[in-house]
Design an enzyme around this catalytic site. Structure first.
Site, PDB file in Angstrom:
ATOM      1  N   GLU A 187      -2.631  -1.425  -5.681  1.00  6.80           N
ATOM      2  CA  GLU A 187      -2.310  -2.540  -4.771  1.00  6.80           C
ATOM      3  C   GLU A 187      -3.270  -3.328  -4.387  1.00  6.80           C
ATOM      4  O   GLU A 187      -3.467  -4.524  -4.376  1.00  6.80           O
ATOM      5  CB  GLU A 187      -1.588  -2.106  -3.724  1.00  6.80           C
ATOM      6  CG  GLU A 187       0.009  -1.839  -3.981  1.00  6.80           C
ATOM      7  CD  GLU A 187       0.254  -0.681  -4.546  1.00  6.80           C
ATOM      8  OE1 GLU A 187      -0.675   0.066  -4.886  1.00  6.80           O
ATOM      9  OE2 GLU A 187       1.401  -0.566  -5.064  1.00  6.80           O
ATOM     10  N   HIS A 241       9.217   4.510   3.637  1.00  2.00           N
ATOM     11  CA  HIS A 241       9.710   3.519   2.725  1.00  2.00           C
ATOM     12  C   HIS A 241      10.433   2.545   3.725  1.00  2.00           C
ATOM     13  O   HIS A 241      11.449   1.741   2.886  1.00  2.00           O
ATOM     14  CB  HIS A 241      10.465   4.062   1.465  1.00  2.00           C
ATOM     15  CG  HIS A 241       9.407   4.520   0.578  1.00  2.00           C
ATOM     16  ND1 HIS A 241       8.702   5.789   0.605  1.00  2.00           N
ATOM     17  CD2 HIS A 241       9.246   4.101  -0.753  1.00  2.00           C
ATOM     18  CE1 HIS A 241       8.175   5.935  -0.575  1.00  2.00           C
ATOM     19  NE2 HIS A 241       8.247   5.000  -1.363  1.00  2.00           N
TER      20      HIS A 241
END
Lengths: 390, 281
Positions: free
Chosen positions: B47, B116
């Site tokens: 990322e 999440h």
């Protein structure tokens, strides 16, 4: 000697306007160019490296000398202005590393791209900005290249993306610029610089991976000046062979104090990238005379003797000067004249940087968004408003 | 995204699984087959690296769409979003724009646990230099994604995974290729007179399920930054009551900011009771 005096008097008779020193220089025959041996680069995953000899023309030599001297004097002037508290904030100087910025520029085209971290003043100059714009940015004035809003670490020019404050973050940015070069199909490369300290940042390895996977025209360059702030390379890195740290990416270790070595290595690396083979890594072994920044005297983690030894044996400006004088590419007097001209240029720039006004308070809110109509920005409380213009 | 990829050669999409997998949530389905490897790029699991690469490409003149598989993973790259993207135009005094879109699902999903489920609206909208949008239905998504890609600034688009699978009616006007929702304009999803309810993203749908006898004026923020405070003020001045609803944690969130602004502005004296904040916990 007599022949020379006769020539001098002839010329003097016909050119009474010119100063005597210049006349003497004009009457002397300099070589147009000379060939020099340069240190062989250590190679990683490469069959061949850059050449071990190179030709330096008189014109190029004088240009490099002037540029390196300008960077040197500019940095020393910044030191002086900082101690006078005219420059505040961060100030990371690169004196000692002039062969890197000037040598890299000599190996690429102006249409190529370059990004580096915070030790950026030298690169800002070699990428085309005038000294006065750099010094005025350091002093935070409106004549600065970022209108006083960026400071030492955030200077930008065409095809020069700063000046970045977050150590290591500029490396993926550089790989992204290289992606744009490949995407646009323009045969350009991106030089992506970082230091020996930053070389241990994880995101650099992420950038290596993607650059190699996608064969991006990116030259990763580790400017190894032996110390990341106050931590020597031996204390920071399990492997100090920075040119090998790209693993699957070929690498070169280059003498970063020799401008000709840097130039040839850069040309080699740029040709490699332009041929579509993907990224390449260069480690430039160099040295900084100043501490990490102006708040660091630079002697608690290294000895004064070490600094003095590098200055006396490996100074990049001295090395070039000796080569040029010994090969009759230039005379000592001519180079001294360049020194005088450079000093004057820096002095004028410093005057400008000191006298130029600061940016007006009304512009505090400017440049928040690009290409947007003007809007209001909240100040320190709800009743203070600034206008923001793109 | 398809329309923008077609319209402008400089636009491209990169992230994990966007090409051959057709998107972790199938948002980019069909794009790789149509545009190929150059425009739809599968990245490794990096990322920080690929967000930085996207920002660099934007600095060099391209218009990348950088997807985060969920915004939870954007935390690994948040330095590139804030320091490299958001702050650069200002620090360079306007010399270096960064026309980039960071988009992906944000906020709670179904049973995916804390790693999440975080809502990043409060984190991203705190930062000047960023624009932040949060669509709640297909019309929003279509209109906003096009504004967002065309914009010269770094934009964060907070979508919601649970809404991806919901079908919405798309008005005729919204079906046009030129349909754009401008930045900074909230939408009144339903008129009402009793109470103003302000939300963004999926909670807007919850607000529309109203109790009988209570006429809520439901405001969909659409853009969180710059926020359309005037629309909220006008509504509060009409209804005299305010509830904010969001998917983030209680403290320092979107609702807190709305209340602060209402308190400072012309609508404060029209409130008949303190505002109420509703949020995830």
């Amino acid at each position: 000697m007599r022949k020379m005096l006769a020539a001098v008097s002839r010329v003097l008779a016909g050119a009474a306007q010119k100063p005597a020193s210049r006349v003497l220089i004009a009457s002397r025959n300099f070589a147009n160019d000379a060939t020099f041996d340069i240190k062989k680069c250590d190679l990683h995953r490469l069959e061949e490296g850059p050449p071990v000899t190179t030709v330096l023309t008189r014109e190029d030599g004088l240009k490099y000398y002037r540029m390196m001297q300008t960077v040197r004097r500019m940095e020393l002037k910044a030191d002086q202005l900082y101690k006078q508290k005219i420059i505040r904030g961060f100030c990371h100087l690169c004196d000692g590393q002039e062969a890197c910025c000037v040598g890299l520029e000599a190996g690429i085209n102006p249409t190529d791209h370059l990004i580096t971290a915070y030790r950026a003043h030298g690169f800002t100059f070699t990428r085309g900005l005038p000294v006065r714009a750099i010094l005025a940015e350091l002093t935070g004035r409106r004549g600065g290249c970022a209108k006083g809003k960026g400071g030492s670490m955030h200077m930008y020019a065409k095809n020069f993306y700063g000046g970045n404050g977050i150590v290591g973050a500029q490396v993926p940015l550089g790989a992204g610029i290289a992606l744009a070069c490949k995407y646009n199909g323009k045969d350009e490369v991106c030089l992506t610089l970082y230091g020996d300290g930053a070389a241990n940042q994880g995101q650099i390895f992420e950038a290596y991976n993607m650059a190699a996977l996608w064969k991006l025209p990116c030259i990763f360059i580790c400017e190894n000046n032996r110390y990341g702030m106050g931590t020597s390379v031996e204390r920071a890195a399990a492997s100090t062979d920075y040119y090998k740290r790209g693993d699957f990416i070929p690498g070169l270790r280059v003498d970063g104090m020799d401008i000709l070595c840097v130039r040839e290595a850069t040309k080699f690396a740029a040709a490699y990238c332009r041929s579509g083979k993907g990224p390449i890594l260069m480690e430039l072994q160099t040295y900084r005379y100043h501490g990490h920044s102006m708040s660091d005297p630079g002697v608690s983690y290294r000895t004064r003797e070490e600094i003095q030894e590098v200055r006396s044996k490996s100074d990049p400006i001295m090395l070039l000067k000796d080569r040029m004088v010994n090969s009759n590419l230039a005379s000592v007097e001519e180079l001294k004249e360049i020194d005088v001209e450079v000093r004057k240029e820096i002095e004028d720039a410093a005057q400008f940087a000191t006298a130029d006004p600061e940016p007006p308070l009304e512009e505090l809110g400017y440049h928040i968004y690009s290409s947007d109509p003007p809007f209001e920005v909240r100040g320190a409380n709800q009743w203070i408003k600034f206008k923001s213009v793109s | 995204m398809d329309e923008e990829l077609e319209r402008d050669e400089k636009v491209f999409l990169l992230s994990e699984e966007v090409a051959q997998y057709a998107g972790a949530y199938k948002v980019s389905r069909g794009l790789w087959k149509k545009y190929g490897d150059k425009r739809i790029i599968d990245t490794p699991m990096s990322e920080m690296g690929f967000a930085g690469i996207a920002v660099g490409a934007a600095m060099a003149g391209l218009q990348p769409i950088c997807e985060f598989m969920t915004f939870n993973f954007s935390m690994q790259a948040i330095d590139q979003v804030i320091n490299s993207a958001a702050k650069t135009y200002c620090m360079s005094a306007g010399l270096q724009p960064v026309p980039i879109v960071f988009r992906g699902p944000n906020g709670a999903s179904a049973g995916v646990a804390a790693h999440h489920s975080q809502c990043f609206a409060a984190w991203y909208w705190h930062c000047p230099g960023l624009k932040v949008v949060s669509p709640c239905n297909s019309e929003d998504a279509k209109g906003l994604i096009k504004s967002v890609i065309c914009d010269d600034n770094p934009v964060v688009m907070l979508e919601n995974e649970l809404v991806y699978g919901v079908a919405f009616e798309l008005p005729t006007e919204a079906q046009s290729k030129d349909f754009l929702i401008p930045f900074g304009k909230a939408k009144i999803e339903r008129q009402g007179t009793h109470i103003t309810v302000v939300a963004h993203s999926r909670p807007v749908g919850h607000c529309l399920l109203s109790k009988e006898g209570i006429e809520c004026e439901v405001i969909n923020l659409c853009t969180i930054r710059p926020m359309d405070i005037e629309a909220i003020e006008a509504s509060v001045m009409k209804t005299n009551h305010l509830v904010t609803v969001e998917g983030g944690w209680p403290q320092f969130g979107v609702g807190a900011e709305i209340c602060a602004r209402i308190m400072e502005g012309r609508a404060f004296n029209f409130l008949d009771a303190p505002a109420v904040l509703c949020h995830w916990c």
